[in-house]
Design a protein around this motif. Structure first.
Motif, PDB file in Angstrom:
ATOM      1  N   TRP A 289       0.833  -1.206   0.000  1.00  0.00           N
ATOM      2  CA  TRP A 289       0.000   0.000   0.000  1.00  0.00           C
ATOM      3  C   TRP A 289       0.868   1.256   0.000  1.00  0.00           C
ATOM      4  O   TRP A 289       0.666   2.170  -0.799  1.00  0.00           O
ATOM      5  CB  TRP A 289      -0.913  -0.012   1.224  1.00  0.00           C
ATOM      6  N   ASN A 290       1.845   1.297   0.884  1.00  0.00           N
ATOM      7  CA  ASN A 290       2.710   2.472   0.975  1.00  0.00           C
ATOM      8  C   ASN A 290       3.536   2.663  -0.279  1.00  0.00           C
ATOM      9  O   ASN A 290       3.859   3.800  -0.656  1.00  0.00           O
ATOM     10  CB  ASN A 290       3.632   2.357   2.193  1.00  0.00           C
ATOM     11  N   GLY A 291       3.840   1.552  -0.957  1.00  0.00           N
ATOM     12  CA  GLY A 291       4.600   1.673  -2.193  1.00  0.00           C
ATOM     13  C   GLY A 291       3.787   2.258  -3.328  1.00  0.00           C
ATOM     14  O   GLY A 291       4.327   2.924  -4.208  1.00  0.00           O
TER      15      GLY A 291
END
Length: 239
Positions: free
Chosen positions: A229-231
């Motif tokens: 998700w953060n990527g």
């Protein structure tokens, strides 16, 4: 701020003029998250793009819900995602949504249809199976086609690839007699049931009637911002 993602399902719809919501093109991966970052408090999902680009990610919907965004789905991709995410707080609307929840509908091909680009108003180029099935059934109930024709038309409609499915193609695949085929085609076109549009209009009405503010999330689950998700969606926090 209210946002509705729609395209071919709303083509030609006679919607009441409103500045109460922003109409955006069919959603692809990232669009839902983008609307939330833009400040959307209410989001309605009708149409989505999935064939050539990544489709809207379920986790985007969960993120929105975790932020207190009211999320509704109906008619097409919206009905699919609502059926998949209703347990987490997404609200599904309409007959098509109920079909996916009950198992009457099981495949995204049931609502898929080919359409033109945004420059052409997402004009539909094929007929979604849910509409064709409903139209054939209604014509049979009105005694405009026979029981045998009903079954043949339903089988033909299901067998045709969604991009190629038109009423002409369905009829000529099911009925060999030219004169009868012409008559049946005229009947189907004259009695077309646009189930997707009906459900989409219900969603528009619901979005318009929903207060333009976020709710306080109170779920039994917690949103997890994984490395994936953060990527994909790195959130820039204000300094």
């Amino acid at each position: 701020m209210k946002v509705i993602f729609a395209g071919p399902t709303l083509h030609g719809a006679n919607l009441p003029p409103s500045t109460d919501y922003e109409l955006r093109p069919p959603a692809r991966q990232g669009d839902f998250f983008g609307a939330i970052q833009d400040g959307a408090n209410v989001i309605g999902l009708i149409d989505g793009i999935y064939e050539y680009v990544p489709g809207i990610w379920h986790k985007e919907i969960l993120f929105g819900l975790s932020q207190g965004v009211h999320v509704f789905g109906a008619a097409s991709m919206g009905a699919l995602r609502a059926a998949e995410c209703s347990a987490f707080g997404m609200v599904g609307l309409g007959e098509i949504y109920e079909g996916f929840v009950s198992g009457v509908l099981e495949n995204d091909a049931d609502v898929a249809q080919s359409h033109g680009p945004a420059e052409m108003g997402f004009i539909p180029l094929s007929e979604p199976l849910v509409n064709v099935r409903a139209t054939i059934s209604q014509c049979f109930q009105r005694s405009q086609i026979t029981s045998a024709e009903h079954d043949q038309l339903q089988d033909a409609a299901k067998a045709i690839f969604f991009k190629d499915r038109t009423y002409r193609r369905v009829v000529h695949s099911a009925i060999q007699h030219a004169d009868r085929a012409g008559a049946v085609l005229a009947v189907l076109r004259a009695n077309n049931v646009n189930l997707k549009l009906h459900d989409a209009q219900l969603l528009v009405e619901t979005v318009m009637s929903t207060p333009d503010c976020r709710f306080i999330p109170d779920f039994s689950w917690t949103f997890e911002a994984t490395s994936v998700w953060n990527g994909i969606f790195a959130i820039v926090k204000p300094e």
